[in-house]
Design a protein around this motif. Structure first.
Motif, PDB file in Angstrom:
ATOM      1  N   ASP A 104       0.779  -1.244   0.000  1.00 18.63           N
ATOM      2  CA  ASP A 104       0.000   0.000   0.000  1.00 18.63           C
ATOM      3  C   ASP A 104       0.806   1.287   0.000  1.00 18.63           C
ATOM      4  OD1 ASP A 104      -2.503  -0.908  -0.067  1.00 18.63           O
ATOM      5  OD2 ASP A 104      -2.838  -0.857   2.097  1.00 18.63           O
ATOM      6  N   ILE A 105       1.725   1.381   0.958  1.00 20.20           N
ATOM      7  CA  ILE A 105       2.411   2.673   1.130  1.00 20.20           C
ATOM      8  C   ILE A 105       3.266   2.952  -0.104  1.00 20.20           C
ATOM      9  CG2 ILE A 105       3.993   4.050   2.530  1.00 20.20           C
ATOM     10  CD1 ILE A 105       3.163   2.532   4.975  1.00 20.20           C
ATOM     11  N   ASN A 109       3.179   6.211  -2.519  1.00 19.25           N
ATOM     12  CA  ASN A 109       4.394   7.003  -2.727  1.00 19.25           C
ATOM     13  C   ASN A 109       4.734   7.113  -4.206  1.00 19.25           C
ATOM     14  OD1 ASN A 109       4.789   7.474  -0.012  1.00 19.25           O
ATOM     15  ND2 ASN A 109       6.205   5.765   0.268  1.00 19.25           N
ATOM     16  N   ASN A 112       2.472   9.529  -5.901  1.00 20.40           N
ATOM     17  CA  ASN A 112       2.795  10.910  -5.520  1.00 20.40           C
ATOM     18  C   ASN A 112       4.053  11.428  -6.204  1.00 20.40           C
ATOM     19  OD1 ASN A 112       0.605  11.365  -3.895  1.00 20.40           O
ATOM     20  ND2 ASN A 112       1.609  10.657  -2.036  1.00 20.40           N
ATOM     21  N   ASN A 113       4.782  10.553  -6.872  1.00 24.96           N
ATOM     22  CA  ASN A 113       6.006  10.984  -7.533  1.00 24.96           C
ATOM     23  C   ASN A 113       5.972  10.728  -9.028  1.00 24.96           C
ATOM     24  OD1 ASN A 113       8.098  11.947  -5.407  1.00 24.96           O
ATOM     25  ND2 ASN A 113       7.038  10.222  -4.476  1.00 24.96           N
ATOM     26  N   ASN A 163      -7.389   4.703  -9.110  1.00 25.43           N
ATOM     27  CA  ASN A 163      -8.333   5.655  -8.534  1.00 25.43           C
ATOM     28  C   ASN A 163      -8.494   6.837  -9.490  1.00 25.43           C
ATOM     29  OD1 ASN A 163      -8.546   8.328  -6.975  1.00 25.43           O
ATOM     30  ND2 ASN A 163      -9.341   6.813  -5.541  1.00 25.43           N
ATOM     31  N   PRO A 164      -9.755   7.215  -9.809  1.00 20.28           N
ATOM     32  CA  PRO A 164      -9.971   8.269 -10.817  1.00 20.28           C
ATOM     33  C   PRO A 164      -9.314   9.598 -10.442  1.00 20.28           C
ATOM     34  CG  PRO A 164     -12.069   7.499  -9.879  1.00 20.28           C
ATOM     35  CD  PRO A 164     -11.001   6.636  -9.307  1.00 20.28           C
ATOM     36  N   TYR A 165      -9.285   9.878  -9.141  1.00 22.45           N
ATOM     37  CA  TYR A 165      -8.646  11.119  -8.708  1.00 22.45           C
ATOM     38  C   TYR A 165      -7.140  11.088  -9.012  1.00 22.45           C
ATOM     39  CZ  TYR A 165      -6.262  14.324  -5.579  1.00 22.45           C
ATOM     40  OH  TYR A 165      -5.400  15.264  -5.073  1.00 22.45           O
ATOM     41  N   ASP A 175      -0.836  17.949  -7.766  1.00 19.37           N
ATOM     42  CA  ASP A 175      -0.614  17.106  -6.599  1.00 19.37           C
ATOM     43  C   ASP A 175      -1.645  17.365  -5.507  1.00 19.37           C
ATOM     44  OD1 ASP A 175       0.311  19.108  -4.963  1.00 19.37           O
ATOM     45  OD2 ASP A 175       2.404  18.500  -5.070  1.00 19.37           O
ATOM     46  N   ASP A 176      -1.588  16.485  -4.483  1.00 19.66           N
ATOM     47  CA  ASP A 176      -2.610  16.470  -3.437  1.00 19.66           C
ATOM     48  C   ASP A 176      -2.675  17.775  -2.655  1.00 19.66           C
ATOM     49  OD1 ASP A 176      -3.035  13.896  -4.185  1.00 19.66           O
ATOM     50  OD2 ASP A 176      -2.114  12.979  -2.420  1.00 19.66           O
ATOM     51  N   ILE A 177      -1.519  18.377  -2.446  1.00 20.64           N
ATOM     52  CA  ILE A 177      -1.513  19.585  -1.607  1.00 20.64           C
ATOM     53  C   ILE A 177      -2.321  20.689  -2.284  1.00 20.64           C
ATOM     54  CG2 ILE A 177      -0.045  21.385  -0.597  1.00 20.64           C
ATOM     55  CD1 ILE A 177       2.029  19.247  -0.020  1.00 20.64           C
ATOM     56  N   TYR A 179      -4.839  20.337  -4.167  1.00 22.46           N
ATOM     57  CA  TYR A 179      -6.256  20.015  -4.003  1.00 22.46           C
ATOM     58  C   TYR A 179      -6.739  20.288  -2.575  1.00 22.46           C
ATOM     59  CZ  TYR A 179     -10.411  17.202  -3.176  1.00 22.46           C
ATOM     60  OH  TYR A 179     -11.649  16.780  -2.774  1.00 22.46           O
ATOM     61  N   ILE A 180      -6.007  19.790  -1.570  1.00 20.04           N
ATOM     62  CA  ILE A 180      -6.499  19.952  -0.185  1.00 20.04           C
ATOM     63  C   ILE A 180      -6.536  21.431   0.197  1.00 20.04           C
ATOM     64  CG2 ILE A 180      -6.302  19.242   2.226  1.00 20.04           C
ATOM     65  CD1 ILE A 180      -4.628  16.910   1.395  1.00 20.04           C
ATOM     66  N   LEU A 181      -5.512  22.167  -0.230  1.00 22.54           N
ATOM     67  CA  LEU A 181      -5.481  23.582   0.148  1.00 22.54           C
ATOM     68  C   LEU A 181      -6.672  24.344  -0.450  1.00 22.54           C
ATOM     69  CD1 LEU A 181      -1.750  24.707   0.191  1.00 22.54           C
ATOM     70  CD2 LEU A 181      -3.318  24.474   2.127  1.00 22.54           C
ATOM     71  N   GLN A 183      -9.462  23.423  -0.254  1.00 20.92           N
ATOM     72  CA  GLN A 183     -10.595  23.135   0.648  1.00 20.92           C
ATOM     73  C   GLN A 183     -10.313  23.674   2.052  1.00 20.92           C
ATOM     74  OE1 GLN A 183     -13.176  21.265  -0.811  1.00 20.92           O
ATOM     75  NE2 GLN A 183     -11.927  21.410  -2.651  1.00 20.92           N
TER      76      GLN A 183
ATOM     77  N   GLY B  20     -15.684   9.363  -5.919  1.00 25.65           N
ATOM     78  CA  GLY B  20     -14.574   9.300  -6.872  1.00 25.65           C
ATOM     79  C   GLY B  20     -13.274   9.886  -6.329  1.00 25.65           C
ATOM     80  N   ILE B  24     -10.842  13.494   2.549  1.00 23.65           N
ATOM     81  CA  ILE B  24      -9.870  14.385   3.208  1.00 23.65           C
ATOM     82  C   ILE B  24     -10.010  14.094   4.696  1.00 23.65           C
ATOM     83  CG2 ILE B  24      -9.183  16.749   3.703  1.00 23.65           C
ATOM     84  CD1 ILE B  24     -10.222  17.607   1.033  1.00 23.65           C
ATOM     85  N   ARG B  47       7.100  25.974  -1.760  1.00 26.33           N
ATOM     86  CA  ARG B  47       5.737  26.447  -1.984  1.00 26.33           C
ATOM     87  C   ARG B  47       5.439  27.727  -1.211  1.00 26.33           C
ATOM     88  NH1 ARG B  47       2.234  21.665  -3.553  1.00 26.33           N
ATOM     89  NH2 ARG B  47       3.626  19.893  -3.418  1.00 26.33           N
ATOM     90  N   SER B 147       6.077  12.728   0.809  1.00 25.82           N
ATOM     91  CA  SER B 147       5.146  13.670   0.161  1.00 25.82           C
ATOM     92  C   SER B 147       3.938  13.909   1.053  1.00 25.82           C
ATOM     93  CB  SER B 147       4.634  13.127  -1.171  1.00 25.82           C
ATOM     94  OG  SER B 147       5.682  13.004  -2.081  1.00 25.82           O
ATOM     95  N   GLN B 151       2.266  17.034   2.968  1.00 28.86           N
ATOM     96  CA  GLN B 151       0.822  17.280   2.899  1.00 28.86           C
ATOM     97  C   GLN B 151       0.249  17.605   4.279  1.00 28.86           C
ATOM     98  OE1 GLN B 151      -2.468  14.213   1.604  1.00 28.86           O
ATOM     99  NE2 GLN B 151      -0.816  14.197   0.136  1.00 28.86           N
ATOM    100  N   THR B 155      -1.405  21.078   5.486  1.00 29.03           N
ATOM    101  CA  THR B 155      -2.876  21.109   5.567  1.00 29.03           C
ATOM    102  C   THR B 155      -3.455  20.458   6.827  1.00 29.03           C
ATOM    103  OG1 THR B 155      -3.197  18.960   4.506  1.00 29.03           O
ATOM    104  CG2 THR B 155      -2.904  20.847   3.039  1.00 29.03           C
ATOM    105  N   LEU B 159      -5.146  12.981   2.149  1.00 30.30           N
ATOM    106  CA  LEU B 159      -6.101  12.374   1.236  1.00 30.30           C
ATOM    107  C   LEU B 159      -5.964  10.874   1.403  1.00 30.30           C
ATOM    108  CD1 LEU B 159      -5.969  14.025  -2.254  1.00 30.30           C
ATOM    109  CD2 LEU B 159      -7.819  14.007  -0.591  1.00 30.30           C
TER     110      LEU B 159
END
Ligand code: SF4
Lengths: 194, 467
Positions: A104-105, A109, A112-113, A163-165, A175-177, A179-181, A183, B20, B24, B47, B147, B151, B155, B159
């Motif tokens: 998984d991890i 990873n 993410n790269n 995963n579609p995302y 990247d994820d950051i 997206y989360i930021l 929100q 989908g 979070i 950043r 990474s 994150q 934040t 995710l």
């Protein structure tokens, strides 16, 4: 992160199971404080003797095999969560890792790269190994948009899951950051309502 | 339908759920150390972002520190640089650091619980796979990559796809000489090093319920060795008693409020798990690994399984593992001489582990063919051991009591097992080269390690225990 596009490439076969991240990048190489240069020590102890001489029988030292796709046995990337393993694979020049099972991890990873981990059934994996061992010049085609991996010489094709995302992140190089930021209001609201 | 413990905690931390997309997930506590954080701090700088909630972040130096002469500057240049970098980064971003020389320094998964930072119902992450340890308190705790460290810095969220859940029940009573480490090595041997992949595991059953917090941490710690994201145990009176009064645990009214909430943290009777496994504690004997992944374990009196008994596709990897270890198909390990004993790591370096070893070793001597390293998990464990006179017992036995750190659990700092040598170890990984290039690791419980230390070979500790 760079954008992932369709890839046709030759393959580096590594038919070993349970390859853990200590093999991908041994702990003694984790002292760096930047993300660069880990490719030099990818599979270090399988690749080099203690005196730094390349081991002739290891696949990365075999000029017959080359390419941007690493194909490995079941349960690839188990063990330590070190992202250095994904950096080493990416830095060495692999864009895709194919296995019949990923830890998984490591999978997270890799994504993410900008390295795409593709999980295929055992028999499909065997087919790839067969094809590559018979003809080291054989290529695979990976189409992320269509989620397919194809062996052109045999016509075999597998539709893989992602995963579609994560798929849209890879295709667009987000990247994820980011997206989360976007929100952040929700995060603050969550904190206030506890 | 009821909820599992994992679902209860998870759902209470979802900031946003969208079809989908991964959830979070809000992270209550972020633990960091020197090895997996520098690139994440670098990313923040690039950043132009701060650490969003520095007061929910705690740092220590553990992986790369020497375990002798910690008062002196670290000799190895790269290690020193990495540890210094952590100090600098923590100062710049306003993070509390329990670094070398601090009375709270230690292995990240040992200090969280002992300081009362680890609490039931929390979400906790760390750039280290054994973060699963904290699940022993009924927390959702798991390891992340760098990474993701970045994150969480940026934040305070991650995710994450909601994991599948597995329940592992262990019922009945353990035989004398068999402990938590044997339980978990047994489970991993049964379901393999990948058997838990994709799951969060809840450990339950009477054998688990009767364990101390230290023992529960040993179990949850090794969840990752079967591929699971994490493992956890519903909190109960044993948990509450352990937490009560610790440095950062809630106090007074807040304690009462927390306690009331914690008592709701269990899997409902009608909750559904994606998978359920049941084991009988009476079937477990002292365990030992003979190969190069933690799934290659067996009862200590058993014989190494043969290569032909393995599924055909796995035979080459299996043979490679036995060759690496210098073992033969079908061999017994009992009676084999060994070279090193390592008692330490986030699996077994807590005060209870040291007490157990000391009680066994009292009045005995180490065998002349072995070197024995005892590495406490934290400064507080070390201080407690000295307070109880345990250090004297080790000294008299010829054991070396070192200073806190990850030490020989991973071949990164100065403590390495030489090539070809056999090390009986209480740590959690027996991968090729894990304890140093070509070192051969056999994973065991603290008690079995102590027995190996005094006899110089692999022995069944049950035979050395007084009835
Ligand atoms: S003791 Fe070993 S397993 Fe635990 S955190 Fe340190 S290196 Fe990782």
């Amino acid at each position: 992160m760079k954008k992932f596009e369709t890839l046709s490439s030759r393959v580096v076969p590594l038919p070993i199971e349970n390859i853990d991240t200590d093999q991908i990048i041994p702990a003694r190489f984790l002292k760096a404080t930047t993300r660069d240069g880990f490719g030099d020590n990818l599979f270090r102890d399988w690749r080099y003797e203690a005196d730094n001489q390349p081991k002739a029988d290891f696949v990365l030292n075999n000029p017959i095999y080359n390419g941007k796709i690493l194909v490995a046995g079941k349960n690839f990337g188990c063990g330590s969560s070190r992202e250095h393993a994904a950096w080493a694979i990416q830095d060495y020049g692999f864009d895709v890792v194919i296995s019949s099972f990923f830890a998984d991890i490591f999978k997270g990873n890799a994504l993410n790269n900008g390295v795409l981990p593709i999980q295929v059934p055992d028999d499909f994996l065997e087919k790839i190994f067969d094809v590559v061992f018979t003809n080291p010049n054989a290529e695979l085609i990976v189409d992320l948009e269509a989620q397919t991996v194809t062996i052109p010489t045999t016509g075999d094709q597998y539709i893989f899951e992602i995963n579609p995302y994560k798929k849209s992140c890879l295709i667009n190089g987000y990247d994820d950051i980011d997206y989360i930021l976007s929100q952040k209001d929700l995060i603050e609201e969550f904190e206030q309502n506890r | 339908m009821g909820k599992t413990l994992v679902e209860k905690i998870w759902d209470a931390h979802v900031v946003k759920r969208q079809e989908g997309f991964p959830d979070i997930l809000y992270i209550d506590t972020h633990l960091i150390h020197e090895v997996t954080s520098p690139q994440a701090f670098d990313g923040l700088r690039k950043r132009g972002l701060p650490v969003l909630r520095p007061q929910q972040t705690v740092a220590t130096a553990d992986h790369n520190v020497p375990t002798l002469n910690q008062h002196l500057p670290i000799k190895e240049e790269l290690s020193r640089y990495q540890v210094d970098m952590l100090t600098k980064n923590c100062a710049e971003f306003g993070i509390e650091l329990y670094g070398l020389g601090h009375p709270y320094q230690g292995i990240v998964h040992v200090i969280g619980p002992e300081l009362g930072i680890t609490l039931p119902g929390k979400t906790m992450v760390c750039g280290d796979s054994h973060t699963s340890t904290h699940g022993a308190f009924g927390a959702i705790a798991f390891g992340i990559g760098t990474s993701q460290v970045e994150q969480v810095f940026a934040t305070q969220c991650l995710l994450q796809q909601k994991p599948k859940t597995m329940k592992i029940e262990v019922n009945g009573e353990l035989e004398k000489g068999v402990g938590a480490k044997d339980i978990i090595l047994y489970i991993i041997a049964k379901i393999s090093a990948a058997g838990g992949t994709g799951y969060f595991i809840e450990y339950a059953g009477s054998a688990i319920r009767s364990l101390s917090m230290e023992a529960r941490m040993t179990i949850c710690n090794m969840s990752i060795e079967m591929g699971a994201r994490g493992g956890l145990i519903a909190p109960d009176q044993i948990t509450f008693d352990y937490v009560n009064g610790r440095e950062f645990a809630p106090k007074g009214e807040e304690w009462e409020r927390s306690l009331a909430y914690w008592k709701t943290l269990y899997s409902d009777d009608d909750a559904e798990f994606d998978s359920v496994l049941t084991f009988d504690a009476a079937d477990i004997q002292p365990m030992i690994t003979y190969g190069t992944n933690p799934g290659m374990g067996m009862g200590i009196t058993e014989h190494i399984p043969t290569t032909v008994a393995q599924p055909e596709s796995e035979r080459p990897s299996y043979q490679k593992a036995l060759d690496y270890m210098g073992f033969q198909d079908g061999e017994a390990v009992i009676g084999k001489p060994i070279d090193y004993v390592f008692i330490g790591s986030c699996t077994n370096s807590r005060i209870e582990d040291l007490r157990e070893v000391a009680a066994f070793v009292q009045g005995k001597q180490k065998a002349s063919n072995v070197e024995v390293w005892i590495v406490p998990g934290s400064k507080q464990v070390e201080a407690q051991a000295k307070l109880e006179g345990i250090d004297k017992v080790f000294e008299a036995a010829g054991f070396q009591l070192r200073e806190p750190g990850c030490s020989a659990c991973l071949g990164m700092n100065e403590d390495k097992i030489p090539a070809g040598k056999y090390c009986v170890s209480t740590s959690n990984r027996n991968f090729e080269g894990r304890q140093g290039p070509n070192a051969r690791t056999m994973l065991v419980s603290p008690l079995t390690a102590a027995a190996a230390a005094v006899t110089g070979k692999i022995v069944d500790v049950r035979e050395l225990l007084e009835a």
